[in-house]
Write an enzyme that holds these catalytic residues in place. Structure first.
Site, PDB file in Angstrom:
ATOM      1  N   HIS A   1       5.812   9.124   0.231  1.00 39.51           N
ATOM      2  CA  HIS A   1       4.577   8.475   0.657  1.00 39.51           C
ATOM      3  C   HIS A   1       3.628   8.399  -0.521  1.00 39.51           C
ATOM      4  CE1 HIS A   1       1.074   7.477   3.079  1.00 39.51           C
ATOM      5  NE2 HIS A   1       1.926   7.157   4.028  1.00 39.51           N
TER       6      HIS A   1
ATOM      7  N   ASP B   1       8.109   7.602   9.528  1.00 40.85           N
ATOM      8  CA  ASP B   1       9.251   6.814   9.992  1.00 40.85           C
ATOM      9  C   ASP B   1      10.536   7.615  10.132  1.00 40.85           C
ATOM     10  OD1 ASP B   1       7.934   4.376  10.270  1.00 40.85           O
ATOM     11  OD2 ASP B   1       8.007   4.022   8.117  1.00 40.85           O
TER      12      ASP B   1
HETATM   13  N1  CMC Z   1      13.704   8.481  -2.027  1.00 42.70           N
HETATM   14  C1  CMC Z   1      13.951   8.856  -3.305  1.00 42.70           C
HETATM   15  N2  CMC Z   1      13.019   8.867  -4.270  1.00 42.70           N
HETATM   16  C2  CMC Z   1      11.783   8.478  -3.920  1.00 42.70           C
HETATM   17  C3  CMC Z   1      11.461   8.086  -2.613  1.00 42.70           C
HETATM   18  C4  CMC Z   1      12.479   8.112  -1.657  1.00 42.70           C
HETATM   19  N3  CMC Z   1      12.230   7.732  -0.395  1.00 42.70           N
HETATM   20  N4  CMC Z   1      10.167   7.756  -2.558  1.00 42.70           N
HETATM   21  C5  CMC Z   1       9.686   7.923  -3.797  1.00 42.70           C
HETATM   22  N5  CMC Z   1      10.659   8.362  -4.617  1.00 42.70           N
HETATM   23  C6  CMC Z   1      10.541   8.687  -6.063  1.00 42.70           C
HETATM   24  C7  CMC Z   1      10.626   7.400  -6.889  1.00 42.70           C
HETATM   25  O1  CMC Z   1      11.937   7.129  -7.253  1.00 42.70           O
HETATM   26  C8  CMC Z   1       9.738   7.765  -8.057  1.00 42.70           C
HETATM   27  O2  CMC Z   1      10.469   8.614  -8.898  1.00 42.70           O
HETATM   28  P1  CMC Z   1      10.291   8.527 -10.510  1.00 42.70           P
HETATM   29  O3  CMC Z   1       8.847   8.900 -10.753  1.00 42.70           O
HETATM   30  O4  CMC Z   1      11.264   9.529 -11.029  1.00 42.70           O
HETATM   31  O5  CMC Z   1      10.599   7.117 -10.874  1.00 42.70           O
HETATM   32  C9  CMC Z   1       8.638   8.604  -7.433  1.00 42.70           C
HETATM   33  O6  CMC Z   1       9.234   9.194  -6.271  1.00 42.70           O
HETATM   34  C10 CMC Z   1       7.427   7.777  -6.999  1.00 42.70           C
HETATM   35  O7  CMC Z   1       7.899   6.725  -6.147  1.00 42.70           O
HETATM   36  P2  CMC Z   1       7.167   5.323  -5.964  1.00 42.70           P
HETATM   37  O8  CMC Z   1       8.138   4.338  -5.421  1.00 42.70           O
HETATM   38  O9  CMC Z   1       6.450   4.976  -7.223  1.00 42.70           O
HETATM   39  O10 CMC Z   1       6.094   5.716  -4.878  1.00 42.70           O
HETATM   40  P3  CMC Z   1       5.157   4.696  -4.110  1.00 42.70           P
HETATM   41  O11 CMC Z   1       3.941   5.454  -3.798  1.00 42.70           O
HETATM   42  O12 CMC Z   1       5.029   3.407  -4.849  1.00 42.70           O
HETATM   43  O13 CMC Z   1       5.987   4.351  -2.794  1.00 42.70           O
HETATM   44  C11 CMC Z   1       6.950   4.527  -0.667  1.00 42.70           C
HETATM   45  C12 CMC Z   1       5.802   4.968  -1.578  1.00 42.70           C
HETATM   46  C13 CMC Z   1       6.671   4.990   0.746  1.00 42.70           C
HETATM   47  C14 CMC Z   1       7.045   2.993  -0.677  1.00 42.70           C
HETATM   48  C15 CMC Z   1       8.261   5.156  -1.191  1.00 42.70           C
HETATM   49  O14 CMC Z   1       8.191   6.569  -1.093  1.00 42.70           O
HETATM   50  C16 CMC Z   1       9.482   4.619  -0.468  1.00 42.70           C
HETATM   51  O15 CMC Z   1       9.982   3.547  -0.827  1.00 42.70           O
HETATM   52  N6  CMC Z   1       9.986   5.342   0.584  1.00 42.70           N
HETATM   53  C17 CMC Z   1      11.100   4.875   1.346  1.00 42.70           C
HETATM   54  C18 CMC Z   1      10.664   3.823   2.348  1.00 42.70           C
HETATM   55  C19 CMC Z   1       9.859   4.430   3.488  1.00 42.70           C
HETATM   56  O16 CMC Z   1      10.243   5.428   4.078  1.00 42.70           O
HETATM   57  N7  CMC Z   1       8.733   3.780   3.814  1.00 42.70           N
HETATM   58  C20 CMC Z   1       7.847   4.216   4.877  1.00 42.70           C
HETATM   59  C21 CMC Z   1       6.534   4.670   4.331  1.00 42.70           C
HETATM   60  S1  CMC Z   1       5.527   5.596   5.458  1.00 42.70           S
HETATM   61  C22 CMC Z   1       5.056   4.533   6.687  1.00 42.70           C
HETATM   62  C23 CMC Z   1       4.520   3.219   6.312  1.00 42.70           C
HETATM   63  O17 CMC Z   1       3.735   3.085   5.360  1.00 42.70           O
HETATM   64  O18 CMC Z   1       4.882   2.275   6.991  1.00 42.70           O
END
Ligand code: CMC
Length: 378
Positions: free
Chosen positions: A261, A315
């Site tokens: 998140h 989720d």
């Molecule tokens: N699995 C593996 N690694 C992850 C994940 C994950 N679900 N989420 C973040 N990371 C890692 C990512 O690879 C990155 O690592 P590094 O710094 O080594 O490159 C680091 O954590 C930061 O990730 P980010 O993608 O820059 O984080 P963000 O704040 O842009 O994205 C997120 C947040 C929710 C989109 C992301 O965590 C994600 O894609 N999660 C999976 C999809 C998901 O479950 N979405 C529902 C979100 S909660 C409800 C909603 O908003 O609807």
């Protein structure tokens, strides 16, 4: 020339001042209008919580009764909306059907008296009341059945489950569903709420505001993740496969759905409540083997990714609750929308109070003074 620093995803940049909800991502605290989500989940109902979010205070007994009555009264959808939905392809995603239907609703209420409190209240009531009916109607019609008329003797959540399944739900199931709606009702400046506020800032109507937010919610990085979680649990298939599955995903640098998140760096408090609700459902209606897979996933992900602050988000467990309630997987995100409409409308109202149209800037990284090349020379 722009000298602003570009922040991908606008991370850390405030898009509004808001008093609707607050997240402490380090401690895992979520409050609606200052009230902890755990307390609301225990003591409130979805409609009362919606009132709180939208009007900024808990309603009195009389205010709540009037609001509930108004929502009940407006649950039916126009036959023209129903007929329009009938023509949608049954293979289409229910989120697309919902987005089109919410936008179409605006065709019937073309006045835009944004500074008239009656217009605002009527729009809030109509959207909260009709969105569940539209979701249930599309579900029945895509199976070739007639939609079921709402039942005035059932409360908000029981009525939705009744319209969906064509039978009265078990009271525990209806209460758990209502809690799920409360948990999903609002969550600060997430992507769909930002989208709602941008649309609201143009002073368009609230149907367009909700339609744009529904479109944004549907993506797999936002509300669509709950569907993906179930697909992932099915693909894993057994507790033994959890570790190899996760290792191979992480090796490919693929995201694990339902984890991570932008704001929470600990387990999302809503995930904790949802996990508890799932357990209550399993106790009454039988276990689900996918729950054991989910628990093992949470353990192994914590082992591998806790240093990055990656834990289950809202989720991760919601899909398991919805599955046990007999809800088809592709309705999980529309259900998220049924709940989140309360938050979107609260933000719509708040945006209108001190509106200024959103018009951010960009960091231009293209060329300048490029001569036009004639087509025959390209
Ligand atoms: N699995 C593996 N690694 C992850 C994940 C994950 N679900 N989420 C973040 N990371 C890692 C990512 O690879 C990155 O690592 P590094 O710094 O080594 O490159 C680091 O954590 C930061 O990730 P980010 O993608 O820059 O984080 P963000 O704040 O842009 O994205 C997120 C947040 C929710 C989109 C992301 O965590 C994600 O894609 N999660 C999976 C999809 C998901 O479950 N979405 C529902 C979100 S909660 C409800 C909603 O908003 O609807």
């Amino acid at each position: 020339m722009s000298v602003c620093e570009f922040k991908p995803g606008l991370e850390g940049i405030p898009a509004a001042e808001s008093s609707i909800s607050c997240v402490d991502g380090q401690q895992g605290i979520l409050e609606y209008r200052g009230i902890r989500i755990e307390e609301l989940a225990q003591k409130s109902t979805f409609l009362e919580t919606s009132y709180l979010l939208i009007w900024g205070k808990l309603p009195t007994k009389e205010e709540l009764a009037e609001f509930v009555h108004e929502v009940q009264y407006h649950r039916r959808i126009k036959y023209r909306i129903r007929d329009m939905m009938k023509s949608f392809p049954e293979s289409g995603h229910p989120m697309d059907a919902l987005q089109a239907s919410a936008a179409a609703l605006g065709l019937f209420y073309s006045l835009r008296e944004l500074d008239n409190p009656i217009y605002v209240r009527d729009s809030v009531v109509r959207l909260l009341a009709t969105i569940p009916t539209m979701v249930a109607a599309f579900q029945l019609m895509r199976k070739g059945n007639d939609p079921v008329r709402p039942r005035d003797d059932l409360d908000y959540s029981a009525n939705f489950l009744y319209m969906l399944h064509e039978r009265e739900p078990d009271p525990l199931a209806a209460r758990i569903f209502d809690v799920c709606l409360m948990l999903h009702a609002e969550h600060t400046m997430n992507a769909s709420t930002f989208s709602a506020r941008v649309t609201a800032s143009t002073l368009t109507d609230p149907y367009a505001v909700v339609a744009s937010a529904v479109g944004t919610l549907g993506g797999p990085l936002h509300g669509g993740a709950n569907e993906e979680v179930i697909g992932m649990l099915e693909e894993i298939g057994s507790v033994e496969n959890v570790r190899p599955y996760l290792e191979s995903r992480l090796e490919k640098k693929a995201k694990i759905m339902g984890f991570g998140h932008r704001v929470y760096k600990v387990k999302d408090p809503r995930a904790t409540i949802l996990q508890n609700l799932a357990e209550q459902l399993f106790e009454k209606f039988g276990h689900d083997k996918y729950y054991d897979i989910a628990v093992e996933m949470e353990r192994v992900v914590a082992e591998k990714l806790s240093h990055k602050g990656i834990y289950p988000n809202v989720d991760f467990y919601s899909g398991l609750v919805y599955r046990k309630l007999g809800i088809p997987t592709d309705l999980f995100t529309p259900i998220f929308a049924i709940a989140r409409v309360a938050g979107w409308l609260a933000h719509w109202k708040e945006q209108l109070v001190q509106n200024r149209i959103f018009r951010p800037t960009q960091v231009y990284n293209g060329l300048h003074d490029v001569p036009y090349t004639a087509i025959e020379e390209r």
